[in-house]
Design an enzyme around this catalytic site. Structure first.
Site, PDB file in Angstrom:
ATOM      1  N   HIS A  57      -6.840  -5.624  -1.520  1.00 26.23           N
ATOM      2  CA  HIS A  57      -5.857  -4.687  -0.969  1.00 26.23           C
ATOM      3  C   HIS A  57      -5.702  -4.989   0.517  1.00 26.23           C
ATOM      4  O   HIS A  57      -6.519  -4.570   1.330  1.00 26.23           O
ATOM      5  CB  HIS A  57      -6.340  -3.242  -1.152  1.00 26.23           C
ATOM      6  CG  HIS A  57      -5.304  -2.209  -0.889  1.00 26.23           C
ATOM      7  ND1 HIS A  57      -4.549  -1.653  -1.880  1.00 26.23           N
ATOM      8  CD2 HIS A  57      -4.875  -1.629   0.251  1.00 26.23           C
ATOM      9  CE1 HIS A  57      -3.717  -0.765  -1.381  1.00 26.23           C
ATOM     10  NE2 HIS A  57      -3.904  -0.730  -0.077  1.00 26.23           N
ATOM     11  N   ASP A 101      -8.442  -5.423  -6.368  1.00 28.27           N
ATOM     12  CA  ASP A 101      -8.190  -4.197  -5.613  1.00 28.27           C
ATOM     13  C   ASP A 101      -8.497  -2.993  -6.499  1.00 28.27           C
ATOM     14  O   ASP A 101      -7.849  -2.796  -7.525  1.00 28.27           O
ATOM     15  CB  ASP A 101      -6.723  -4.171  -5.167  1.00 28.27           C
ATOM     16  CG  ASP A 101      -6.304  -2.851  -4.531  1.00 28.27           C
ATOM     17  OD1 ASP A 101      -7.194  -2.063  -4.136  1.00 28.27           O
ATOM     18  OD2 ASP A 101      -5.096  -2.608  -4.424  1.00 28.27           O
ATOM     19  N   SER A 159       0.831  -1.198   0.000  1.00 28.98           N
ATOM     20  CA  SER A 159       0.000   0.000   0.000  1.00 28.98           C
ATOM     21  C   SER A 159       0.875   1.262   0.000  1.00 28.98           C
ATOM     22  O   SER A 159       1.762   1.399  -0.846  1.00 28.98           O
ATOM     23  CB  SER A 159      -0.958  -0.031   1.192  1.00 28.98           C
ATOM     24  OG  SER A 159      -1.949   0.960   1.073  1.00 28.98           O
TER      25      SER A 159
END
Length: 491
Positions: A468, A410, A196
């Site tokens: 994610h 994601d 991330s």
């Protein structure tokens, strides 16, 4: 592969150091003083509340002092490889955010523990073993960084400010001090990893380590490369790829996608509010996607965290990553469990980490934080690096390996944007887009880029069904992926 342009090298030198530092040489003078002033605080943890019996792996927790005056205390969880700690790689793992605790990566993604959700009754959560932990093949340091994250704190209120470059520098101090204090890992292969928002920090930190190696700085480090999952690279471009992604995944129609492209001229984030046609089209797209969890498009958003009436879900920042709201914490257990959403899984970490017995077992210093948060959204943080593409280009030129992977479900940091910037590095393709398998089933697709005839610069992979971030949703496949890559095997 052509060497980086001179202006890119100068840009990197300018951005690698926080602006409040004096100069490159002076920084390393300060570093020497910092290293001599080692702060040793580490403890072996044999048992944990909620886990039955002794831990079947070696867990160490502790603090390392960083910052100009050693007044920032970074907390870490270190787990030795369950296979061969003497020979297996060492990974420094940074969870995203910025401000998400290393414990989140440990218990929800790639660590050896996970919560037993089915046994949860509202009291202290119980823990069980994760059979797909990356500690099966590597030793991992899970770090609470930057300051204000997890159990990391500062002794001076003025030192709670952080930025991309300050965070990378503090992490550099951390790993050098940690290795000095753990000399038996000095010659293990070292990888810097994260997911991330750590897509910004990891390349900066990796290049910092590479520069230190070139200068002959001590301690020696056997840096091999870096690992990034669902990474932020250039936030605007990452977010702007959500519309093409939504079209590819059949979340919006062909007609709506073409209308958005034409009306908004390819700009879906910084839209011109005077462009009525564009704004109307974006409103329709928002309507199509607002009930989806952007971190995993097959899951719903939590009802308690629905977007506000005039809020465009497509303009979410990473601060909107699914987490626990104050409303959820205050609800009674039956209401929390009536309609499941992923936030309820995250709730267990708040309950467990804020338990006094847990903090005592982890050797957390009393009075240093008031309330543990999985992701601290209130950091005094400056995102001062717009893009890490130049860092990737220079690391490839220097010959370091990279594994970049994306969960293909994601929509926060879609794989289409990641794939685009990887291609922009203009590294020759060794092996084109092809499937990789686990247990005879397609686990994703990969491309291998080769900087020269001997070095594989970047392996880019998608993880089929991953969100994610990918290991949370596809743990078995991601363990197979990292095991093969660390062993220099094709995926």
């Amino acid at each position: 592969m052509a060497p980086p342009a001179a202006h890119e090298m100068q840009q990197l030198k300018n951005t690698l150091r926080p602006s409040k530092r004096l100069c490159y040489v002076w920084l390393h003078v300060l570093l020497l003083f910092a290293l001599f002033g080692l702060s040793k605080s580490q403890s072996i943890v044999d048992t944990l509340p909620g886990f039955s019996g002794d831990l079947p792996f070696k867990l160490e927790t502790g603090y390392v002092s960083v910052g100009e005056l050693n007044d920032v205390e970074l907390f870490y969880y270190f787990i030795e490889s369950e296979r061969d700690p003497a020979r297996d790689p060492l990974i420094l793992w940074l969870t995203g955010g910025p401000g998400c605790s290393g414990f989140s990566g440990l218990v929800y993604e790639i660590g050896p523990l996970r919560f037993n959700y089915t046994a949860f009754n509202g009291s202290r959560p119980s823990l069980e073993l994760n059979p797909y932990s990356w500690t099966k093949v590597a030793s991992i340091i899970f770090l609470d960084a930057p300051v204000g994250t997890g159990f990391s704190y500062a002794t001076n209120a003025d030192d709670y400010y952080a930025s991309d470059t300050i965070s990378a520098w503090d992490n550099y101090i951390f790993i050098r001090k940690w290795l000095i204090d753990h000399p038996r890992f000095l010659y293990n292969q070292l990888y810097i990893g994260g997911d991330s928002y750590s897509g910004i920090i990891v390349p900066i930190l990796t290049l910092e380590i590479a520069n230190g190696i070139q200068m002959g700085l001590k301690p020696p480090m056997t840096l091999m490369g870096y690992i990034l999952g669902n990474p932020v690279t250039h936030l605007h471009d990452d977010e702007n790829s959500r519309i093409p992604y939504a079209h590819r995944m059949a979340l919006i129609s062909d007609e709506l996608y073409e209308s958005a492209k034409n009306a908004c001229k390819g700009e879906f984030i910084d839209t011109d509010e005077s462009n009525g046609e564009c704004m109307e089209t974006m409103a329709v797209i928002t309507k199509c996607t607002e009930k989806l969890n952007s971190a995993q498009i097959l899951e719903p958003v939590c009802a308690l965290d629905s977007p506000k009436p005039k809020e465009s879900k497509l303009k979410w920042s990473l601060n909107h990553i699914e987490d626990v709201s104050s409303d959820m914490i205050s609800l009674p257990v039956p209401q929390r469990s009536e309609f499941w959403c992923r936030n309820y899984n995250y709730l267990l970490s708040y309950i467990w980490e804020n338990d006094n017995a847990v903090q005592e077992a982890l050797h957390v210093r009393n009075g240093t934080i008031s309330f543990w948060k999985r992701c601290n959204k209130t950091l005094d943080y400056d995102s001062n690096v717009e893009s890490t593409v130049p860092y990737h280009r220079n690391l490839s030129y220097l010959g370091y390996r990279a594994l970049i992977y994306s969960g293909d479900h994601d929509m926060l940091i879609p794989y289409v944007g990641t794939e685009r910037w990887v291609k922009s590095l203009n590294i020759p393709v060794l092996t084109g887009w092809e499937p990789w398998f686990v247990d005879g089933q397609v686990a994703g697709y990969s491309v291998i880029y080769q900087a020269n005839k001997t070095d594989t610069a970047i392996t880019y992979a998608t993880v089929k069904g991953g969100g994610h971030t990918a290991p949370e949703f596809r743990p078995k496949q991601c363990l197979a992926m990292i095991d093969r890559w660390l062993a220099f095997y094709p995926l």
